[in-house]
Design a protein around this motif. Structure first.
Motif, PDB file in Angstrom:
ATOM      1  N   GLY A 278       0.810  -1.210   0.000  1.00  0.00           N
ATOM      2  CA  GLY A 278       0.000   0.000   0.000  1.00  0.00           C
ATOM      3  C   GLY A 278       0.841   1.257   0.000  1.00  0.00           C
ATOM      4  N   LEU A 279       0.365   2.287  -0.709  1.00  0.00           N
ATOM      5  CA  LEU A 279       1.080   3.550  -0.803  1.00  0.00           C
ATOM      6  C   LEU A 279       0.577   4.531   0.260  1.00  0.00           C
ATOM      7  CD1 LEU A 279       1.133   4.023  -4.685  1.00  0.00           C
ATOM      8  CD2 LEU A 279       2.767   2.809  -3.218  1.00  0.00           C
ATOM      9  N   PRO A 280       1.475   5.381   0.768  1.00  0.00           N
ATOM     10  CA  PRO A 280       1.099   6.297   1.860  1.00  0.00           C
ATOM     11  C   PRO A 280       0.405   7.552   1.369  1.00  0.00           C
ATOM     12  CG  PRO A 280       3.405   6.595   1.330  1.00  0.00           C
ATOM     13  CD  PRO A 280       2.909   5.493   0.434  1.00  0.00           C
ATOM     14  N   ARG A 281      -0.560   8.009   2.140  1.00  0.00           N
ATOM     15  CA  ARG A 281      -1.207   9.292   1.904  1.00  0.00           C
ATOM     16  C   ARG A 281      -0.969  10.152   3.133  1.00  0.00           C
ATOM     17  NH1 ARG A 281      -6.615   8.080   0.282  1.00  0.00           N
ATOM     18  NH2 ARG A 281      -6.302   8.675  -1.905  1.00  0.00           N
ATOM     19  N   GLN A 282      -0.517  11.376   2.912  1.00  0.00           N
ATOM     20  CA  GLN A 282      -0.156  12.251   4.028  1.00  0.00           C
ATOM     21  C   GLN A 282      -1.314  12.434   4.994  1.00  0.00           C
ATOM     22  OE1 GLN A 282       1.308  15.930   2.410  1.00  0.00           O
ATOM     23  NE2 GLN A 282       3.176  15.009   1.585  1.00  0.00           N
ATOM     24  N   GLY A 283      -1.002  12.280   6.289  1.00  0.00           N
ATOM     25  CA  GLY A 283      -2.007  12.497   7.323  1.00  0.00           C
ATOM     26  C   GLY A 283      -2.923  11.325   7.567  1.00  0.00           C
ATOM     27  N   GLU A 284      -2.702  10.218   6.863  1.00  0.00           N
ATOM     28  CA  GLU A 284      -3.550   9.037   7.041  1.00  0.00           C
ATOM     29  C   GLU A 284      -2.698   7.808   7.325  1.00  0.00           C
ATOM     30  OE1 GLU A 284      -6.308   8.360   3.910  1.00  0.00           O
ATOM     31  OE2 GLU A 284      -6.992  10.447   3.807  1.00  0.00           O
ATOM     32  N   THR A 285      -3.252   6.904   8.110  1.00  0.00           N
ATOM     33  CA  THR A 285      -2.543   5.648   8.388  1.00  0.00           C
ATOM     34  C   THR A 285      -2.982   4.548   7.429  1.00  0.00           C
ATOM     35  OG1 THR A 285      -4.235   5.075  10.031  1.00  0.00           O
ATOM     36  CG2 THR A 285      -2.246   6.197  10.831  1.00  0.00           C
ATOM     37  N   LYS A 286      -4.202   4.660   6.887  1.00  0.00           N
ATOM     38  CA  LYS A 286      -4.696   3.663   5.948  1.00  0.00           C
ATOM     39  C   LYS A 286      -3.989   3.823   4.613  1.00  0.00           C
ATOM     40  CE  LYS A 286      -8.937   1.771   3.973  1.00  0.00           C
ATOM     41  NZ  LYS A 286     -10.423   1.916   3.862  1.00  0.00           N
ATOM     42  N   ARG A 287      -3.522   2.744   4.064  1.00  0.00           N
ATOM     43  CA  ARG A 287      -2.763   2.787   2.823  1.00  0.00           C
ATOM     44  C   ARG A 287      -3.647   2.456   1.615  1.00  0.00           C
ATOM     45  NH1 ARG A 287       2.786   2.593   2.903  1.00  0.00           N
ATOM     46  NH2 ARG A 287       3.687   2.928   4.963  1.00  0.00           N
ATOM     47  N   VAL A 288      -3.234   2.948   0.481  1.00  0.00           N
ATOM     48  CA  VAL A 288      -3.926   2.668  -0.783  1.00  0.00           C
ATOM     49  C   VAL A 288      -3.255   1.460  -1.420  1.00  0.00           C
ATOM     50  CG1 VAL A 288      -4.513   3.552  -3.065  1.00  0.00           C
ATOM     51  CG2 VAL A 288      -4.511   5.099  -1.092  1.00  0.00           C
ATOM     52  N   LYS A 289      -3.985   0.354  -1.468  1.00  0.00           N
ATOM     53  CA  LYS A 289      -3.395  -0.909  -1.902  1.00  0.00           C
ATOM     54  C   LYS A 289      -3.802  -1.281  -3.327  1.00  0.00           C
ATOM     55  CE  LYS A 289      -2.989  -2.820   2.751  1.00  0.00           C
ATOM     56  NZ  LYS A 289      -3.241  -3.982   3.631  1.00  0.00           N
ATOM     57  N   TYR A 290      -2.873  -1.980  -3.980  1.00  0.00           N
ATOM     58  CA  TYR A 290      -3.082  -2.472  -5.339  1.00  0.00           C
ATOM     59  C   TYR A 290      -2.965  -3.996  -5.352  1.00  0.00           C
ATOM     60  CZ  TYR A 290      -2.526   2.274  -7.228  1.00  0.00           C
ATOM     61  OH  TYR A 290      -2.682   3.600  -7.536  1.00  0.00           O
ATOM     62  N   GLU A 291      -3.620  -4.586  -6.340  1.00  0.00           N
ATOM     63  CA  GLU A 291      -3.373  -5.995  -6.652  1.00  0.00           C
ATOM     64  C   GLU A 291      -2.526  -6.031  -7.913  1.00  0.00           C
ATOM     65  OE1 GLU A 291      -6.132  -9.093  -6.304  1.00  0.00           O
ATOM     66  OE2 GLU A 291      -7.505  -7.985  -4.984  1.00  0.00           O
TER      67      GLU A 291
END
Length: 454
Positions: free
Chosen positions: A183-196
């Motif tokens: 998962g890639l980081p987004r500033q200010g968030e702990t949840k990551r944006v994940k890819y398959e």
């Protein structure tokens, strides 16, 4: 996994951002699929070809756009594609990228951990050494992360990422795969944006109907909510140089099962795929050449005639490189053919560009050799976007070139001026081709140090 013939569209309006776009191989493929694209290309010569072909293009440095102009990019772009410069990783190059592989992998992990961009830039500056192109392999990842913090995009990620490179980068693409799945980081968030991500594989272009042996390592990723992507399923046999077909010298017979089949992956498909077609020999596409003929390669031979490879008209071409003009065309008895070198048009056809593709600008051999074969790109994009494949014959149809007004408009949008380069274009003195400029004479810092040729 490999793609099947049945496709299920999941993006209503795909729109491709093509980094390191070259003269247009991937963009031609996108047009065959009726998908719009915008290319970013550093090399002025390649941009001249792109404008003549009617391809939307920013004549700019990929790194500089990310740093200073990212918010100007159309917010509708939802597919990130690119083939970073391969020379430093290729076995035919200087090897700087291969030597720095472990350090590059470390930087991928740092980027995904949210490292400061300036700190990454400083490390890349040291990593680049004599060849700053080594660092450009990280740009697609940096664009993907940048999108998550873009005001213009409202933080919307790219839905699909498609990358291609020489086989030496397979190890690096696997690190990319792990990073995207983590998962890639987004500033200010702990949840990551994940890819398959599909299994990273090295594919043979002749297994997709390209009349040329060429290997490219492919990465295809989709946002997790779109489901797992599939690699393109091979449609032709691969060419086995140890057992070349020795059929009719007239070239009228079809090869039956000359070569091997591109390895099938765990497809999970219920339908049995159709049998592969024969690989495509040169004589089928170089229709203006008198038969028979041979291509004698001078590439990598060190000038020693005994080390020169030979391909007959009944076989696929050697890999078309930036040094394609060195290859001699001969009759089987060794006498010169007419013409005795492949023309730029012929080299483009072997790359599966349309026969009338408007090659322009200088160093056209390098342009042709650096390009993604459009037919291969069409298979890859169709698999990545779950789109049906159009008939490959479309690539052999006449390319529709823009009129003078359209070219002027494209140039104004891409260069900031309708009749030449604008302030955001790389400086002319910094655009000597890597094929003609020595490493030591190239700039090593700033935007001008980057090389967007592939």
């Amino acid at each position: 996994m490999t793609s099947s013939d049945t496709a299920s569209r999941f993006l209503e309006n795909p729109y491709i951002l093509d980094l390191f776009a070259g003269p247009g191989g991937l963009d031609v493929a996108a047009r065959m699929l009726d998908v719009p694209s915008l290319g970013i290309e550093w090399d002025k010569n390649a941009c001249e070809t792109r404008y003549e072909a009617g391809l939307p293009t920013w004549h700019a440095d990929v790194s500089a756009v990310r740093q200073h102009r990212f918010e100007e990019l159309p917010k509708e772009l939802n597919v990130l594609a690119g083939g970073p410069p391969c020379q430093t990783y290729s076995v035919a190059g200087n090897g700087a990228g291969r030597k720095a592989l472990d350090k590059v992998k470390k930087l991928i992990h740092e980027l995904v951990s949210g490292a400061d961009e300036k700190a990454i830039d400083e490390q890349l500056e040291q990593l680049g050494g004599d060849d700053p192109r080594t660092a450009l392999v990280l740009e697609p990842l940096r664009y993907a992360i940048k999108a998550l913090n873009s005001e213009n995009r409202a933080g919307r990620p790219f839905d699909v990422i498609v990358l291609e490179q020489v086989p030496a980068v397979k190890e690096l693409w696997n690190v990319y795969k792990s990073a995207l799945e983590q998962g890639l980081p987004r500033q200010g968030e702990t949840k990551r944006v994940k890819y398959e991500v599909a299994k990273v594989e090295t594919l043979h272009t002749e297994a997709y109907g390209v009349p040329q042996t060429r290997r490219r390592t492919i990465l295809i990723a989709r946002l997790a909510r779109h489901g797992a992507p599939l690699l393109p399923r091979p449609t032709h046999y691969t060419f086995n140089s140890r057992k070349p077909w020795e059929g009719s010298p007239s070239g009228e017979e079809e090869v039956a099962q000359a070569g091997t089949v591109q390895p099938e992956l765990d497809s999970g498909e219920t339908e049995k795929p159709p049998p592969p077609k024969p690989w495509v020999p040169m004589w089928k596409v170089l229709e203006e050449r008198e038969l028979p003929f041979e291509i004698r390669s001078n590439y990598g031979s060190g000038g020693d005639p005994k080390k020169r490879g030979v391909r007959t008209h009944r076989q696929p071409s050697f890999t078309v490189t930036g040094k394609v003009s060195r290859n001699a065309v001969r009759h089987p008895d060794g006498t010169a053919h007419d013409p005795d070198r492949l023309t730029i048009r012929e080299a483009g056809i072997l790359q599966t560009f349309p026969p009338n593709y408007p090659w322009s600008g200088g160093d056209q051999s390098q342009q042709v050799g650096n390009a993604v074969p459009p037919l291969f790109g069409m298979h890859v994009l169709a698999a990545a976007l779950s789109l049906p494949l159009p008939p490959e014959e479309r690539l052999r149809e006449k390319w529709a070139e823009p009129d003078v007004e359209e070219r002027s408009t494209l140039r104004k949008k891409g260069c900031g001026a309708s009749d030449g380069c604008g302030p955001d274009c790389p400086k002319p003195e910094d655009q000597s081709s890597p094929s003609t400029a020595s490493t030591t004479s190239r700039p090593r810092t700033g935007a001008s140090a980057k090389r967007s040729v592939k």
